[in-house]
Design a protein around this motif. Structure first.
Motif, PDB file in Angstrom:
ATOM      1  N   UNK A   1       0.850  -1.189   0.000  1.00  0.00           N
ATOM      2  CA  UNK A   1       0.000   0.000   0.000  1.00  0.00           C
ATOM      3  C   UNK A   1       0.885   1.238   0.000  1.00  0.00           C
ATOM      4  N   UNK A   2       0.761   2.049  -1.041  1.00  0.00           N
ATOM      5  CA  UNK A   2       1.543   3.294  -1.112  1.00  0.00           C
ATOM      6  C   UNK A   2       0.660   4.528  -0.985  1.00  0.00           C
ATOM      7  N   UNK A   3      -0.542   4.358  -0.396  1.00  0.00           N
ATOM      8  CA  UNK A   3      -1.450   5.495  -0.247  1.00  0.00           C
ATOM      9  C   UNK A   3      -0.835   6.609   0.595  1.00  0.00           C
ATOM     10  N   UNK A   4       0.121   6.250   1.457  1.00  0.00           N
ATOM     11  CA  UNK A   4       0.766   7.242   2.318  1.00  0.00           C
ATOM     12  C   UNK A   4       2.140   7.622   1.786  1.00  0.00           C
ATOM     13  N   UNK A   5       2.370   7.402   0.488  1.00  0.00           N
ATOM     14  CA  UNK A   5       3.698   7.670  -0.063  1.00  0.00           C
ATOM     15  C   UNK A   5       4.075   9.147   0.037  1.00  0.00           C
ATOM     16  N   UNK A   6       3.088  10.032   0.048  1.00  0.00           N
ATOM     17  CA  UNK A   6       3.400  11.456   0.240  1.00  0.00           C
ATOM     18  C   UNK A   6       3.923  11.713   1.648  1.00  0.00           C
ATOM     19  N   UNK A   7       3.573  10.820   2.578  1.00  0.00           N
ATOM     20  CA  UNK A   7       4.126  10.875   3.934  1.00  0.00           C
ATOM     21  C   UNK A   7       5.370  10.001   4.052  1.00  0.00           C
ATOM     22  N   UNK A   8       5.770   9.412   2.912  1.00  0.00           N
ATOM     23  CA  UNK A   8       6.978   8.579   2.844  1.00  0.00           C
ATOM     24  C   UNK A   8       6.824   7.268   3.601  1.00  0.00           C
ATOM     25  N   UNK A   9       5.580   6.809   3.764  1.00  0.00           N
ATOM     26  CA  UNK A   9       5.290   5.571   4.468  1.00  0.00           C
ATOM     27  C   UNK A   9       4.660   4.573   3.494  1.00  0.00           C
TER      28      UNK A   9
ATOM     29  N   UNK B   1      10.804  -6.103  -1.485  1.00  0.00           N
ATOM     30  CA  UNK B   1      11.797  -5.347  -0.731  1.00  0.00           C
ATOM     31  C   UNK B   1      12.853  -4.748  -1.654  1.00  0.00           C
ATOM     32  N   UNK B   2      13.225  -5.462  -2.700  1.00  0.00           N
ATOM     33  CA  UNK B   2      14.147  -4.891  -3.691  1.00  0.00           C
ATOM     34  C   UNK B   2      13.491  -3.724  -4.420  1.00  0.00           C
ATOM     35  N   UNK B   3      12.217  -3.864  -4.752  1.00  0.00           N
ATOM     36  CA  UNK B   3      11.472  -2.776  -5.390  1.00  0.00           C
ATOM     37  C   UNK B   3      11.435  -1.536  -4.498  1.00  0.00           C
ATOM     38  N   UNK B   4      11.144  -1.735  -3.218  1.00  0.00           N
ATOM     39  CA  UNK B   4      11.028  -0.606  -2.297  1.00  0.00           C
ATOM     40  C   UNK B   4      12.348   0.142  -2.137  1.00  0.00           C
ATOM     41  N   UNK B   5      13.461  -0.573  -2.168  1.00  0.00           N
ATOM     42  CA  UNK B   5      14.748   0.081  -2.007  1.00  0.00           C
ATOM     43  C   UNK B   5      15.065   1.024  -3.162  1.00  0.00           C
ATOM     44  N   UNK B   6      14.371   0.862  -4.272  1.00  0.00           N
ATOM     45  CA  UNK B   6      14.600   1.722  -5.427  1.00  0.00           C
ATOM     46  C   UNK B   6      13.692   2.950  -5.433  1.00  0.00           C
ATOM     47  N   UNK B   7      12.743   3.006  -4.491  1.00  0.00           N
ATOM     48  CA  UNK B   7      11.787   4.111  -4.470  1.00  0.00           C
ATOM     49  C   UNK B   7      12.310   5.256  -3.604  1.00  0.00           C
ATOM     50  N   UNK B   8      12.517   6.391  -4.197  1.00  0.00           N
ATOM     51  CA  UNK B   8      13.074   7.534  -3.456  1.00  0.00           C
ATOM     52  C   UNK B   8      12.085   8.114  -2.449  1.00  0.00           C
ATOM     53  N   UNK B   9      10.807   7.754  -2.574  1.00  0.00           N
ATOM     54  CA  UNK B   9       9.801   8.294  -1.661  1.00  0.00           C
ATOM     55  C   UNK B   9       9.717   7.524  -0.347  1.00  0.00           C
ATOM     56  N   UNK B  10      10.395   6.386  -0.242  1.00  0.00           N
ATOM     57  CA  UNK B  10      10.294   5.550   0.964  1.00  0.00           C
ATOM     58  C   UNK B  10      11.202   6.086   2.063  1.00  0.00           C
TER      59      UNK B  10
ATOM     60  N   UNK C   1       9.798  27.038   9.734  1.00  0.00           N
ATOM     61  CA  UNK C   1       8.979  26.328   8.748  1.00  0.00           C
ATOM     62  C   UNK C   1       9.397  24.869   8.717  1.00  0.00           C
ATOM     63  N   UNK C   2       8.566  24.073   8.043  1.00  0.00           N
ATOM     64  CA  UNK C   2       8.903  22.659   7.890  1.00  0.00           C
ATOM     65  C   UNK C   2      10.018  22.492   6.868  1.00  0.00           C
ATOM     66  N   UNK C   3      10.994  21.641   7.140  1.00  0.00           N
ATOM     67  CA  UNK C   3      12.087  21.447   6.191  1.00  0.00           C
ATOM     68  C   UNK C   3      11.632  20.727   4.925  1.00  0.00           C
ATOM     69  N   UNK C   4      12.318  20.999   3.850  1.00  0.00           N
ATOM     70  CA  UNK C   4      12.063  20.325   2.572  1.00  0.00           C
ATOM     71  C   UNK C   4      13.282  19.465   2.268  1.00  0.00           C
ATOM     72  N   UNK C   5      13.209  18.225   2.728  1.00  0.00           N
ATOM     73  CA  UNK C   5      14.358  17.322   2.595  1.00  0.00           C
ATOM     74  C   UNK C   5      14.512  16.844   1.157  1.00  0.00           C
ATOM     75  N   UNK C   6      15.747  16.759   0.709  1.00  0.00           N
ATOM     76  CA  UNK C   6      16.032  16.267  -0.638  1.00  0.00           C
ATOM     77  C   UNK C   6      16.846  14.976  -0.621  1.00  0.00           C
ATOM     78  N   UNK C   7      17.274  14.564   0.548  1.00  0.00           N
ATOM     79  CA  UNK C   7      18.038  13.340   0.645  1.00  0.00           C
ATOM     80  C   UNK C   7      19.410  13.444   0.029  1.00  0.00           C
ATOM     81  N   UNK C   8      20.010  14.643   0.135  1.00  0.00           N
ATOM     82  CA  UNK C   8      21.356  14.841  -0.434  1.00  0.00           C
ATOM     83  C   UNK C   8      22.087  15.901   0.356  1.00  0.00           C
TER      84      UNK C   8
END
Length: 264
Positions: free
Chosen positions: A10-18, A44-53, A257-264
């Motif tokens: 379930x990726x319904x919460x992908x905007x929350x990164x969950x 699990x291999x698929x999930x590791x490739x998703x930058x939103x996780x 304000x809330x941070x805007x993380x970019x993962x870099x």
């Protein structure tokens, strides 16, 4: 997104990164068969490739069982070679779960027996429904836990309690699991998933590089002496300190304000 027969994602919460990974064999108490092992590896291999996780929640379908361990009906009549081939699949799936780069939370919604409890222990921490039952009963079947139970349980709870559970193979209830330290919180079956997702979303708002660094520091450091473990932590610290996200964290704090993380 890929589709699987024995699990659902379930990726319904992908905007929350969950993301929520649900074991989906309720008629078999979500027990592990060969196909589920293969599909867990793929997922699990698929999930590791998703930058939103940033956070993964693992649970079982229905209210009766998280996972009742290996499917013994499938194993009936297997040769030793077939048994080993299947077990290698399980070993790979559980290793991927243990080494998943971001936090993994188990929502134990019922029975977690044998490999099911080992799966929950392979997650970073656990919440349980108040009707959950847990055990590593392999000693009663002439084997021992084979995907981490003898190593993960003594790392999660006091050694004497872990040895008692392993030697006896007895079931414990959710409140005992809480008192032992296996689970962090016991909730009603109605509250389990909402509370787990609430915590998951809270974690998901944090810096992704920091989450990965904390997990790597803990996992790598536990097997080292303190001096070597601190060295691992410092390596990860400086990776974060030199990142753009660290600068964003400071800016967002000062700008209120809330941070805007970019993962870099």
């Amino acid at each position: 997104m890929a589709e699987w027969q024995t699990i659902s994602l379930n990726d319904d919460l992908s905007e929350d990164h969950v993301y929520t990974l649900q074991l989906n064999r309720p008629a078999a108490m979500n027990s592990l068969n060969t196909l589920m092992g293969i599909e867990l590896i793929e997922c699990l291999n698929f999930l590791q490739e998703q930058t939103s996780v940033r956070v993964l929640v693992v649970t079982g379908s229905g209210e009766k069982s998280f996972c009742a361990g290996a499917d013994l009906k499938e194993r009936k009549g297997m040769s030793n070679e077939q048994w080993k081939e299947q077990h290698i699949i399980f070993e790979e799936a559980f290793e991927l779960l243990r080494k998943f780069p971001f936090p993994v939370i188990a929502a134990v919604n019922g029975f977690a027996l044998g490999g099911g409890l080992e799966m929950a222990l392979s997650c970073d921490f656990r919440y349980a429904a108040d009707h959950a039952k847990m055990a590593l009963p392999e000693v009663r079947l002439g084997i021992i836990p084979g995907v981490g139970g003898t190593q993960l349980l003594p790392r999660a709870i006091p050694l004497g309690l872990a040895k008692e559970m392993l030697f006896r193979g007895n079931q414990i209830d959710a409140q005992q699991a809480l008192s032992f330290g296996i689970v962090n919180e016991v909730l009603s079956k109605e509250e389990l998933i909402p509370r787990t997702l609430e915590i998951a979303k809270e974690i998901g708002r944090n810096a992704p590089l920091s989450l990965k660094a904390i997990k790597k520091s803990i996992q790598s450091g536990l097997a080292k002496d303190l001096e070597a473990a601190i060295s691992i932590e410092l390596d990860e610290y400086y990776k974060c300190a030199n990142s753009n996200d660290r600068q964003e964290g400071i800016r967002s704090f000062n700008e209120k304000r809330q941070p805007e993380w970019r993962g870099e």
